[in-house]
Enzyme design. Structure first.
Site, PDB file in Angstrom:
ATOM      1  N   LEU A 162       0.904  -1.084   0.134  1.00 25.64           N
ATOM      2  CA  LEU A 162       0.216  -0.007  -0.051  1.00 25.64           C
ATOM      3  C   LEU A 162       0.717   1.174   0.059  1.00 25.64           C
ATOM      4  CD1 LEU A 162      -2.533   1.553   0.659  1.00 25.64           C
ATOM      5  CD2 LEU A 162      -1.925   1.391   3.229  1.00 25.64           C
ATOM      6  N   ARG A 217      -8.859   0.042  -4.096  1.00 22.55           N
ATOM      7  CA  ARG A 217      -7.987  -0.974  -3.868  1.00 22.55           C
ATOM      8  C   ARG A 217      -8.373  -1.889  -2.501  1.00 22.55           C
ATOM      9  NH1 ARG A 217      -2.844  -2.150  -1.083  1.00 22.55           N
ATOM     10  NH2 ARG A 217      -1.218  -3.155  -2.195  1.00 22.55           N
ATOM     11  N   HIS A 276      -1.226 -10.289  -2.687  1.00 21.77           N
ATOM     12  CA  HIS A 276       0.113 -10.282  -3.117  1.00 21.77           C
ATOM     13  C   HIS A 276       0.220 -11.862  -3.601  1.00 21.77           C
ATOM     14  CE1 HIS A 276       0.896  -6.419  -2.636  1.00 21.77           C
ATOM     15  NE2 HIS A 276       1.088  -6.458  -1.361  1.00 21.77           N
TER      16      HIS A 276
END
Length: 294
Positions: free
Chosen positions: A91, A115, A197
């Site tokens: 972030l 996001r 991720h």
């Protein structure tokens, strides 16, 4: 003369009361916080300053809160914010881009909010988690992740001997068993709501790609070392592409810091809540100086 790198933290650095001193002591900070409340459509400042830990742990609050704290710190520093290079962890890359002028404050905040919501939704599609692995070489961790039939992938290369992995709950459980058997000091599941991720973030990536594509990116005032490849970037088109890839790709923080040092960084300043990145930088290289503002 050594160069100065400013670095920006990611999720997990939040704390109750974050940003309150800034808001109360600086008119520009107050104005930016109020603008953020307006853009987000709820008073995030109330949750940051007086909320509970539980409030702050919701992804839709955590991500904008850390972004705001970091970016507003950089803004009120004025000429003292004089980076030769910047980077952010996950972030934090959005904070770095805004601080370095590649993205406006408003667009940055909208993208971060988008996001956070997209990641939250992706987490709800499939139960998934992350685990921190300590005391094994990166290659060994990669090899074991690849040997698990389920989705398990390296997510954060934090420093040598500390790698966070991401995947389905069953996959992570199995990988942790294998990693401990292979000699890991610890393989510890993290209190997170999803496999950040990793390929499981694909639905979030598709949603965010559109928003990133339509936002205006400019050439930053200095190179931004991006998580996806650990390399410096100044081309807005490349920056955008890397930002989209970031959601499903690992955060190569070790590589980022090593590349910045190779390019002359001798001083690292962490802007934002906590001091996690200062600790990681010191583990990667003891020769450089680290400090922080929060």
């Amino acid at each position: 003369m050594g160069k100065k790198a400013f670095v920006f933290p990611g999720q997990g650095a939040q704390f109750v009361g974050m940003g309150k001193d800034l808001y109360e002591s600086d008119a520009k900070a107050k104005e930016m916080f109020e603008k953020a409340n307006e853009i987000l459509g709820f008073r995030i400042t109330d949750l940051m300053f007086d909320g509970t830990e539980e409030d702050l742990r919701q992804t839709k609050v955590t991500q904008p809160a850390i972004f705001l704290h970091s970016v507003i710190l950089a803004a009120v520093m004025g000429p003292e914010f004089n980076p030769d290079m910047v980077a952010g962890h996950s972030l934090g890359e959005f904070s770095a881009l805004v601080a370095a002028g590649a993205l406006s404050f408003e667009d940055g905040l909208r993208l971060v909010a988008k996001r956070a919501m997209a990641m939250q939704k992706a987490c709800e599609l499939k139960p998934s988690t992350m685990a921190a692995v300590l005391g094994l070489p990166d290659e060994k961790v990669e090899e074991i992740c690849a040997s698990v039939d389920d989705v398990v992938a390296p997510a954060n290369y934090n420093c040598q001997g500390q790698l966070v992995i991401s995947g389905t709950i069953e996959g992570i459980d199995l990988a942790c068993e294998k990693l401990l058997a292979a000699g890991a000091k610890r393989a510890l599941k993290l209190k997170v709501g999803g496999a950040f991720h990793s390929p499981l973030m694909q639905p979030a990536q598709e949603e965010l790609a559109e928003a990133i594509e339509s936002a205006e990116f400019k050439t930053p005032v200095c190179p931004v070392y991006q998580n996806v490849d650990g390399k410096p970037h100044t081309d807005p088109k490349e920056i955008k592409e890397n930002l989209v890839k970031q959601l499903t790709a690992p955060v190569r923080w070790t590589q980022d810091v090593e590349a910045m040092i190779a390019d002359g960084a001798t001083e690292f300043v962490e802007l934002g809540p906590g001091n996690v990145l200062q600790g990681l930088v010191r583990k990667i290289n003891r020769e450089v100086s680290t400090s922080g503002r929060q």
